[in-house]
Design a protein around this motif. Structure first.
Motif, PDB file in Angstrom:
ATOM      1  N   GLY A   1       8.813  11.392   0.838  1.00 37.70           N
ATOM      2  CA  GLY A   1       7.803  11.359  -0.203  1.00 37.70           C
ATOM      3  C   GLY A   1       6.666  12.331  -0.009  1.00 37.70           C
TER       4      GLY A   1
ATOM      5  N   LEU B   1       0.822  -1.202   0.000  1.00 34.32           N
ATOM      6  CA  LEU B   1       0.000   0.000   0.000  1.00 34.32           C
ATOM      7  C   LEU B   1       0.859   1.256   0.000  1.00 34.32           C
ATOM      8  CD1 LEU B   1      -3.049   0.492   0.021  1.00 34.32           C
ATOM      9  CD2 LEU B   1      -2.841   1.035   2.451  1.00 34.32           C
TER      10      LEU B   1
ATOM     11  N   ARG C   1      -0.207  11.907  -9.447  1.00 33.24           N
ATOM     12  CA  ARG C   1      -1.320  12.842  -9.436  1.00 33.24           C
ATOM     13  C   ARG C   1      -0.786  14.259  -9.517  1.00 33.24           C
ATOM     14  NH1 ARG C   1      -4.318  10.360  -5.182  1.00 33.24           N
ATOM     15  NH2 ARG C   1      -5.478   8.997  -6.576  1.00 33.24           N
TER      16      ARG C   1
ATOM     17  N   ASP D   1      12.990  14.094  -1.699  1.00 33.83           N
ATOM     18  CA  ASP D   1      11.825  13.244  -1.920  1.00 33.83           C
ATOM     19  C   ASP D   1      11.675  12.821  -3.362  1.00 33.83           C
ATOM     20  OD1 ASP D   1      11.098  13.245   0.669  1.00 33.83           O
ATOM     21  OD2 ASP D   1       9.538  14.758   0.489  1.00 33.83           O
TER      22      ASP D   1
ATOM     23  N   LEU E   1       2.417   6.207  -2.481  1.00 29.63           N
ATOM     24  CA  LEU E   1       3.504   7.109  -2.871  1.00 29.63           C
ATOM     25  C   LEU E   1       3.414   7.451  -4.352  1.00 29.63           C
ATOM     26  CD1 LEU E   1       6.229   8.417  -1.977  1.00 29.63           C
ATOM     27  CD2 LEU E   1       7.319   6.359  -2.870  1.00 29.63           C
TER      28      LEU E   1
ATOM     29  N   LEU F   1      11.279   8.909  -7.513  1.00 29.60           N
ATOM     30  CA  LEU F   1      10.080   9.331  -8.217  1.00 29.60           C
ATOM     31  C   LEU F   1      10.401   9.994  -9.544  1.00 29.60           C
ATOM     32  CD1 LEU F   1       8.034  10.553  -5.154  1.00 29.60           C
ATOM     33  CD2 LEU F   1       7.634   8.534  -6.555  1.00 29.60           C
TER      34      LEU F   1
ATOM     35  N   ALA G   1       6.822  15.322  -2.215  1.00 26.80           N
ATOM     36  CA  ALA G   1       6.787  14.942  -3.626  1.00 26.80           C
ATOM     37  C   ALA G   1       5.353  14.841  -4.135  1.00 26.80           C
ATOM     38  CB  ALA G   1       7.495  13.611  -3.838  1.00 26.80           C
ATOM     39  N   GLY G   2       4.443  14.555  -3.240  1.00 26.71           N
ATOM     40  CA  GLY G   2       3.054  14.399  -3.645  1.00 26.71           C
ATOM     41  C   GLY G   2       2.294  15.699  -3.675  1.00 26.71           C
TER      42      GLY G   2
ATOM     43  N   SER H   1      15.914   7.764  -3.799  1.00 25.54           N
ATOM     44  CA  SER H   1      14.944   6.679  -3.652  1.00 25.54           C
ATOM     45  C   SER H   1      14.132   6.858  -2.379  1.00 25.54           C
ATOM     46  CB  SER H   1      15.636   5.330  -3.578  1.00 25.54           C
ATOM     47  OG  SER H   1      16.933   5.390  -4.077  1.00 25.54           O
ATOM     48  N   TYR H   2      12.952   6.283  -2.402  1.00 25.65           N
ATOM     49  CA  TYR H   2      12.038   6.489  -1.291  1.00 25.65           C
ATOM     50  C   TYR H   2      12.537   5.895   0.015  1.00 25.65           C
ATOM     51  CZ  TYR H   2      10.614   1.822  -2.853  1.00 25.65           C
ATOM     52  OH  TYR H   2      10.608   0.517  -3.233  1.00 25.65           O
TER      53      TYR H   2
ATOM     54  N   MET I   1       0.292   9.569  -5.257  1.00 28.98           N
ATOM     55  CA  MET I   1       0.491  10.965  -4.872  1.00 28.98           C
ATOM     56  C   MET I   1       1.356  11.690  -5.877  1.00 28.98           C
ATOM     57  SD  MET I   1       1.142  11.967  -0.965  1.00 28.98           S
ATOM     58  CE  MET I   1       1.940  10.484  -0.405  1.00 28.98           C
ATOM     59  N   ALA I   2       2.500  11.084  -6.181  1.00 29.22           N
ATOM     60  CA  ALA I   2       3.471  11.746  -7.042  1.00 29.22           C
ATOM     61  C   ALA I   2       2.940  11.907  -8.466  1.00 29.22           C
ATOM     62  CB  ALA I   2       4.771  10.969  -7.056  1.00 29.22           C
TER      63      ALA I   2
END
Lengths: 250, 250
Positions: free
Chosen positions: B113, A33, A44, A202, A38, A128, B116-117, A206-207, A41-42
């Motif tokens: 993150g 999830l 979008r 971010d 993540l 991202l 980033a969103g 990498s996350y 969100m990015a």
DNA sequence: TGTGTTTCTCAGGAAAATCACAGACTCTCG
DNA sequence: CGAGAGTCTGTGATTTTCCTGAGAAACACA
């Protein structure tokens, strides 16, 4: 389907749109999830319309009614093998490009075969910027085969080609490492905008990066040495706020 | 949802409104009553409609029926983790932007993150101007896809760009420090209005500022040197009352 | 396995920003 | 005109933020 580029995004960034002006649709498939969240969100934030699914069955179902323009697909799903999902997706949407997510250590030859068909992949943990860039590439290529120029970012006399990964300033070629390249791309996709270190971290790292925030400072320093060396500086520090890039003249 | 800008506020300030003309709605979540009170007051002063909650459960409940356009969320809540609250909020309101409040010394505890969103965060102790500015940014970006000029404040021949943090007078670029920038932004968001030193201190400096009140005088002095230097002055003193900014001609 | 490259941590130092203090200045009002 | 309150600003101490060299660790590739 042909996608067009416009500059109507909130920050004046170039944005991908479908021919009728409606936003691009992307389906994200992953069983974790936190990853789908993540990515949703990015993506979008890129102005795209996102749906997500947690397994193969859900993916196929969602694809059927959502008709996405691209799919982000984790190869490791609980209910069925990645290839099986791919097959079923292809039955629904024969031409949709797929971006695979794979574990770093996973066998790469299987993937290699798949990407020959115009698809692409990134390894976990990803940044991202990387996912967004590849998706943009896939979507662009799937829709408009002749729009190669859109893959070049230009700020002042600095150019960056997202396809060939070539960077040059004032006609002079500049070699960048992978991280330097992604950082510069992020800056150039947001010219004249102050980007905080947190935003950069971010987006470009990498996350799962757990290190010191001053890597950003370090890489800015590297970039300056290569981009601004001896020239009129384009990368600027806004103390207490972040960094921004803009054409030298101004 | 698309938000529009109008200049109908009592003091002629630009104001964010929803498409139907109703005020923007913001949910504030923090367990310290003093903080929610402080924020509620300040945000209400912006003309927004505010609700507050003291824990995660209450936040989700309130969000459900209040349907806010943005959320201010403390990461440190008594009943549940900040990210958990975020997840549940997202289930209720998938697209609502969130402004996180985090302790400064909770050293960047993996806000991974989030920025980033399209979300954002500020560290405690914050200044109200900062919170308001970020919220305005979030709301603007979440709603209106094609409005860039809104991030620029103009008073006479003085302009301030909230995106690039650039300030110029009569076309000439002016470098300001972070505090100077925030002070000028506050003045410019309230043109032709006398602002008392207390008001300025409350808005521009962090809520825990314990220093001498004459920092305001000091920073006004700095600003004058940079903004008014040699030119027709725009920053004026109203002895015993405060300061105001207005176009030079008048 | 060895070599060159890339990524990142750490830490010292430089630069910039913030702010306290105090004396100079200015306005107001008697 | 003079006193006092209010405001302005020079000086410098302190703190914050940023930059960058050096080297360790991870990685890529032959």
């Amino acid at each position: 389907m042909v996608f067009t580029m416009t500059t109507t995004s909130p920050q004046g960034r170039t944005e991908l749109l479908r021919p009728d002006g409606s936003p691009v649709r992307v389906l994200v498939v992953d069983d974790e999830l936190s990853i789908t969240e993540l990515l949703s969100m990015a993506l979008r934030y890129e102005g795209w319309q996102i749906r997500s699914a947690g397994d193969g069955t859900g993916a196929v179902q969602t694809a059927r009614e959502f008709r996405p323009d691209a799919v982000v697909l984790d190869m490791m799903l609980p209910d069925m093998d990645g290839l099986t999902v791919l097959g079923r997706l292809r039955r629904e949407l024969p031409d949709v490009p797929v971006l695979f997510l794979t574990a770093k250590d996973a066998v790469e030859d299987r993937i290699a075969g798949l990407t020959a068909g115009g698809d692409d992949y990134v390894t976990k943990p990803f940044s991202l910027e990387e996912v967004v860039a590849r998706l943009r590439g896939l979507i662009r290529r799937s829709g408009a085969a002749d729009r190669r120029s859109d893959s070049v970012l230009v700020v002042g006399d600095l150019t960056l080609d997202e396809d060939s990964h070539e960077v040059s300033r004032a006609g002079q070629n500049i070699h960048l490492t992978a991280t330097e390249f992604e950082l510069l791309r992020f800056l150039m996709r947001n010219p004249r905008r102050v980007l905080s270190k947190a935003q950069i971290l971010d987006r470009v790292w990498s996350y799962d990066f757990g290190g010191q925030a001053n890597v950003v400072e370090l890489y800015i320093s590297y970039l300056r040495r290569k981009i601004d060396a001896g020239r009129e500086p384009m990368i600027h520090t806004r103390r207490g706020a972040g960094y921004l890039i803009k054409p030298a003249a101004s």
